[in-house]
Design a protein around this motif. Sequence first.
Motif, PDB file in Angstrom:
ATOM      1  N   HIS A  32       0.767   5.522   1.569  1.00 48.57           N
ATOM      2  CA  HIS A  32       0.529   6.102   0.250  1.00 48.57           C
ATOM      3  C   HIS A  32       1.169   7.475   0.131  1.00 48.57           C
ATOM      4  CE1 HIS A  32      -1.336   7.097  -3.496  1.00 48.57           C
ATOM      5  NE2 HIS A  32      -2.076   8.055  -2.975  1.00 48.57           N
ATOM      6  N   GLU A  33       1.169   8.237   1.219  1.00 51.81           N
ATOM      7  CA  GLU A  33       1.780   9.568   1.195  1.00 51.81           C
ATOM      8  C   GLU A  33       3.290   9.480   1.032  1.00 51.81           C
ATOM      9  OE1 GLU A  33       0.480  11.344   4.794  1.00 51.81           O
ATOM     10  OE2 GLU A  33      -1.561  11.742   4.078  1.00 51.81           O
ATOM     11  N   VAL A  34       3.873   8.397   1.559  1.00 51.13           N
ATOM     12  CA  VAL A  34       5.320   8.230   1.471  1.00 51.13           C
ATOM     13  C   VAL A  34       5.728   7.730   0.089  1.00 51.13           C
ATOM     14  CG1 VAL A  34       7.305   6.953   2.367  1.00 51.13           C
ATOM     15  CG2 VAL A  34       5.563   7.854   3.939  1.00 51.13           C
ATOM     16  N   THR A  35       4.970   6.763  -0.439  1.00 54.50           N
ATOM     17  CA  THR A  35       5.299   6.192  -1.747  1.00 54.50           C
ATOM     18  C   THR A  35       4.043   5.982  -2.558  1.00 54.50           C
ATOM     19  OG1 THR A  35       6.249   4.311  -2.915  1.00 54.50           O
ATOM     20  CG2 THR A  35       5.295   3.863  -0.759  1.00 54.50           C
ATOM     21  N   ARG A  36       4.020   6.485  -3.759  1.00 55.85           N
ATOM     22  CA  ARG A  36       2.885   6.294  -4.655  1.00 55.85           C
ATOM     23  C   ARG A  36       3.172   5.207  -5.690  1.00 55.85           C
ATOM     24  NH1 ARG A  36      -0.809  10.626  -4.353  1.00 55.85           N
ATOM     25  NH2 ARG A  36      -0.116  12.207  -2.885  1.00 55.85           N
ATOM     26  N   ARG A  37       4.358   4.626  -5.600  1.00 57.05           N
ATOM     27  CA  ARG A  37       4.698   3.521  -6.485  1.00 57.05           C
ATOM     28  C   ARG A  37       4.847   2.258  -5.646  1.00 57.05           C
ATOM     29  NH1 ARG A  37       9.663   4.742 -10.259  1.00 57.05           N
ATOM     30  NH2 ARG A  37       8.859   2.804 -11.156  1.00 57.05           N
ATOM     31  N   LEU A  65       3.351  -1.227   1.797  1.00 57.06           N
ATOM     32  CA  LEU A  65       2.452  -1.456   2.928  1.00 57.06           C
ATOM     33  C   LEU A  65       2.745  -2.800   3.578  1.00 57.06           C
ATOM     34  CD1 LEU A  65      -0.029  -0.503   4.558  1.00 57.06           C
ATOM     35  CD2 LEU A  65      -1.449  -1.706   2.888  1.00 57.06           C
ATOM     36  N   GLU A  66       2.980  -3.813   2.773  1.00 52.93           N
ATOM     37  CA  GLU A  66       3.273  -5.148   3.302  1.00 52.93           C
ATOM     38  C   GLU A  66       4.539  -5.128   4.152  1.00 52.93           C
ATOM     39  OE1 GLU A  66       4.376  -9.615   1.644  1.00 52.93           O
ATOM     40  OE2 GLU A  66       3.643  -8.072   0.271  1.00 52.93           O
ATOM     41  N   GLN A  67       5.579  -4.474   3.668  1.00 48.52           N
ATOM     42  CA  GLN A  67       6.815  -4.406   4.429  1.00 48.52           C
ATOM     43  C   GLN A  67       6.623  -3.627   5.722  1.00 48.52           C
ATOM     44  OE1 GLN A  67       9.914  -2.917   1.912  1.00 48.52           O
ATOM     45  NE2 GLN A  67      10.109  -4.834   0.764  1.00 48.52           N
ATOM     46  N   ALA A  99      -3.829  -8.115   5.564  1.00 53.83           N
ATOM     47  CA  ALA A  99      -5.066  -7.388   5.860  1.00 53.83           C
ATOM     48  C   ALA A  99      -5.320  -7.336   7.359  1.00 53.83           C
ATOM     49  CB  ALA A  99      -6.238  -8.043   5.138  1.00 53.83           C
ATOM     50  N   GLU A 100      -5.039  -8.448   8.059  1.00 51.56           N
ATOM     51  CA  GLU A 100      -5.203  -8.475   9.512  1.00 51.56           C
ATOM     52  C   GLU A 100      -4.248  -7.502  10.185  1.00 51.56           C
ATOM     53  OE1 GLU A 100      -6.831 -10.575  13.085  1.00 51.56           O
ATOM     54  OE2 GLU A 100      -7.460 -10.133  11.050  1.00 51.56           O
ATOM     55  N   ALA A 101      -3.006  -7.435   9.694  1.00 53.22           N
ATOM     56  CA  ALA A 101      -2.025  -6.524  10.268  1.00 53.22           C
ATOM     57  C   ALA A 101      -2.407  -5.069  10.029  1.00 53.22           C
ATOM     58  CB  ALA A 101      -0.642  -6.814   9.679  1.00 53.22           C
ATOM     59  N   VAL A 102      -2.934  -4.775   8.838  1.00 51.38           N
ATOM     60  CA  VAL A 102      -3.386  -3.407   8.547  1.00 51.38           C
ATOM     61  C   VAL A 102      -4.568  -3.047   9.451  1.00 51.38           C
ATOM     62  CG1 VAL A 102      -4.371  -1.891   6.790  1.00 51.38           C
ATOM     63  CG2 VAL A 102      -2.565  -3.480   6.180  1.00 51.38           C
ATOM     64  N   GLU A 103      -5.456  -4.015   9.674  1.00 47.32           N
ATOM     65  CA  GLU A 103      -6.597  -3.788  10.563  1.00 47.32           C
ATOM     66  C   GLU A 103      -6.124  -3.410  11.957  1.00 47.32           C
ATOM     67  OE1 GLU A 103     -10.467  -3.466  11.742  1.00 47.32           O
ATOM     68  OE2 GLU A 103     -10.097  -4.376   9.788  1.00 47.32           O
ATOM     69  N   GLU A 104      -5.120  -4.132  12.456  1.00 49.63           N
ATOM     70  CA  GLU A 104      -4.620  -3.863  13.795  1.00 49.63           C
ATOM     71  C   GLU A 104      -3.873  -2.529  13.863  1.00 49.63           C
ATOM     72  OE1 GLU A 104      -2.343  -7.224  15.027  1.00 49.63           O
ATOM     73  OE2 GLU A 104      -4.095  -8.503  15.295  1.00 49.63           O
ATOM     74  N   ALA A 105      -3.140  -2.225  12.791  1.00 49.78           N
ATOM     75  CA  ALA A 105      -2.390  -0.965  12.780  1.00 49.78           C
ATOM     76  C   ALA A 105      -3.299   0.236  12.532  1.00 49.78           C
ATOM     77  CB  ALA A 105      -1.297  -1.023  11.718  1.00 49.78           C
ATOM     78  N   GLY A 106      -4.464   0.000  11.905  1.00 52.39           N
ATOM     79  CA  GLY A 106      -5.392   1.089  11.603  1.00 52.39           C
ATOM     80  C   GLY A 106      -5.341   1.475  10.140  1.00 52.39           C
ATOM     81  N   ILE A 107      -6.487   1.856   9.600  1.00 55.82           N
ATOM     82  CA  ILE A 107      -6.569   2.214   8.186  1.00 55.82           C
ATOM     83  C   ILE A 107      -5.684   3.403   7.854  1.00 55.82           C
ATOM     84  CG2 ILE A 107      -8.595   3.647   8.614  1.00 55.82           C
ATOM     85  CD1 ILE A 107      -7.714   1.717   5.394  1.00 55.82           C
ATOM     86  N   ALA A 108      -5.378   4.239   8.861  1.00 55.13           N
ATOM     87  CA  ALA A 108      -4.496   5.388   8.608  1.00 55.13           C
ATOM     88  C   ALA A 108      -3.134   4.935   8.102  1.00 55.13           C
ATOM     89  CB  ALA A 108      -4.330   6.210   9.885  1.00 55.13           C
ATOM     90  N   THR A 109      -2.733   3.695   8.454  1.00 54.08           N
ATOM     91  CA  THR A 109      -1.453   3.163   7.976  1.00 54.08           C
ATOM     92  C   THR A 109      -1.413   3.112   6.459  1.00 54.08           C
ATOM     93  OG1 THR A 109      -1.328   1.789   9.970  1.00 54.08           O
ATOM     94  CG2 THR A 109       0.134   1.207   8.137  1.00 54.08           C
ATOM     95  N   LEU A 110      -2.545   2.763   5.855  1.00 51.18           N
ATOM     96  CA  LEU A 110      -2.611   2.719   4.397  1.00 51.18           C
ATOM     97  C   LEU A 110      -2.414   4.110   3.813  1.00 51.18           C
ATOM     98  CD1 LEU A 110      -3.247   1.320   1.703  1.00 51.18           C
ATOM     99  CD2 LEU A 110      -5.676   1.654   2.195  1.00 51.18           C
ATOM    100  N   GLU A 111      -3.094   5.091   4.367  1.00 50.42           N
ATOM    101  CA  GLU A 111      -2.978   6.456   3.855  1.00 50.42           C
ATOM    102  C   GLU A 111      -1.568   7.001   4.061  1.00 50.42           C
ATOM    103  OE1 GLU A 111      -5.738  10.455   3.866  1.00 50.42           O
ATOM    104  OE2 GLU A 111      -5.692   9.215   5.661  1.00 50.42           O
ATOM    105  N   GLN A 112      -0.981   6.728   5.225  1.00 48.34           N
ATOM    106  CA  GLN A 112       0.371   7.211   5.507  1.00 48.34           C
ATOM    107  C   GLN A 112       1.388   6.580   4.555  1.00 48.34           C
ATOM    108  OE1 GLN A 112       0.739   6.125   9.603  1.00 48.34           O
ATOM    109  NE2 GLN A 112      -0.721   7.682  10.297  1.00 48.34           N
TER     110      GLN A 112
END
Length: 386
Positions: A145-150, A156-158, A130-143
């Motif tokens: 998700h666009e690449v893989t929906r499974r 995201l962790e990788q 969660a800390e790493a996602v915060e630093e990378a930005g919430i857009a990382t989560l959306e990006q």
Amino acid sequence: MSHGRYTVTCLTPVLVGDGSALSPIDYMVWKDQVNVLDQRRIFKLLAKGPRLDSYLTQVKRADRLDFASWGGFAQNFAERRIPFEHSSLTEHWNRLRAEDCFIPTFARNHNGAYLPGSALRGALRTTAVAEAVEEAGIATLEQTHEVTRRRLGEALEQRVMGGTSGPAGLDPLKALAIGDSGGGAERFKVHLVRTAKLVDNKGRMALGWKHPMRGSVEANRANDAGAIFAEMATRGSVFEGDWTEREFYRANHTVRNLGWKKGYDRRALFAAANRYAEIALAHHRGFAEVTGLTRLAAGIQALQTKLGEARETGSACLLSIGWGGGLLGKTAWPKVADPVFRKVMADLPFYSRAVRTGMPFPKTRQVVFEQGQPATLPGWVWLAVA
């Protein structure tokens, strides 16, 4: 490499299981406690006389053992006794159908109950991601998700942590080893847990209790449907075990190309855990206040006070571990009201229906009852390392 000892203190009832559960023929309820039968001793005793066939027939056919016929075993052949948290739970238990009387149990080995180190490591890893996602930005989560929906969480962790497939395996948590706790004093009780939910009551949010799709009319009328009985470590229970860090874990080189903007040491790891806890507890408290669960809200406020104390020490953190934590104990983005997060979750089949109602998400919480009243959240602990 440095070695230390961790201490985990349960702030609320905690269940960290190994997948095992007591079936209704593994125990008898007597004197407001669950008496776990030592079946091996019972078989040896009955094999000496004519009652073995009768006992095996009942075990094979019955939903529960007949206390009138076999209650003596509960008194004399119980390998352990787990008290109900409150005497009123016996009445609740008697009203449930046998298939709803399976009791998840705390992890055990030959030394007794113990806390698996993986439960702590997993919770710490969630907060680090969660800390790493915060630093990378919430857009990382959306990006992602666009690449893989499974397997979105794994992808995201990788992406933000490196994982086993990251560049040179630069996952900073690979240098952290947390051992299983030693066996401690038996401080366990069987608690009643139910799932509270938000419901729309003429345009206003109100409290509801989740019921299973199946259930007897009698149980539903008695307001018992959906109840879960679970063996949990009580408040104040303490577990201790080994904690090991390699030197590079505290180095400042880490993985800037993966989104990390600073090095990671134990203090930073605990700070990330406390930030995660702050966000999660704020959401939990809002849920409790909206639903009018005043005792639950007070319990969450007490956890927030402990969080402040953990931050002051700089060497402790609050974690949500084990069973019952729900989404806010395992998501890589605890800011669940964020529009981007809701958009991503609405596109996932498992969560889409709940998100698209427009109600706060998540709209359910596991609530532990104490003295017959909804009182606290499961799984919150204080972790310190010396």
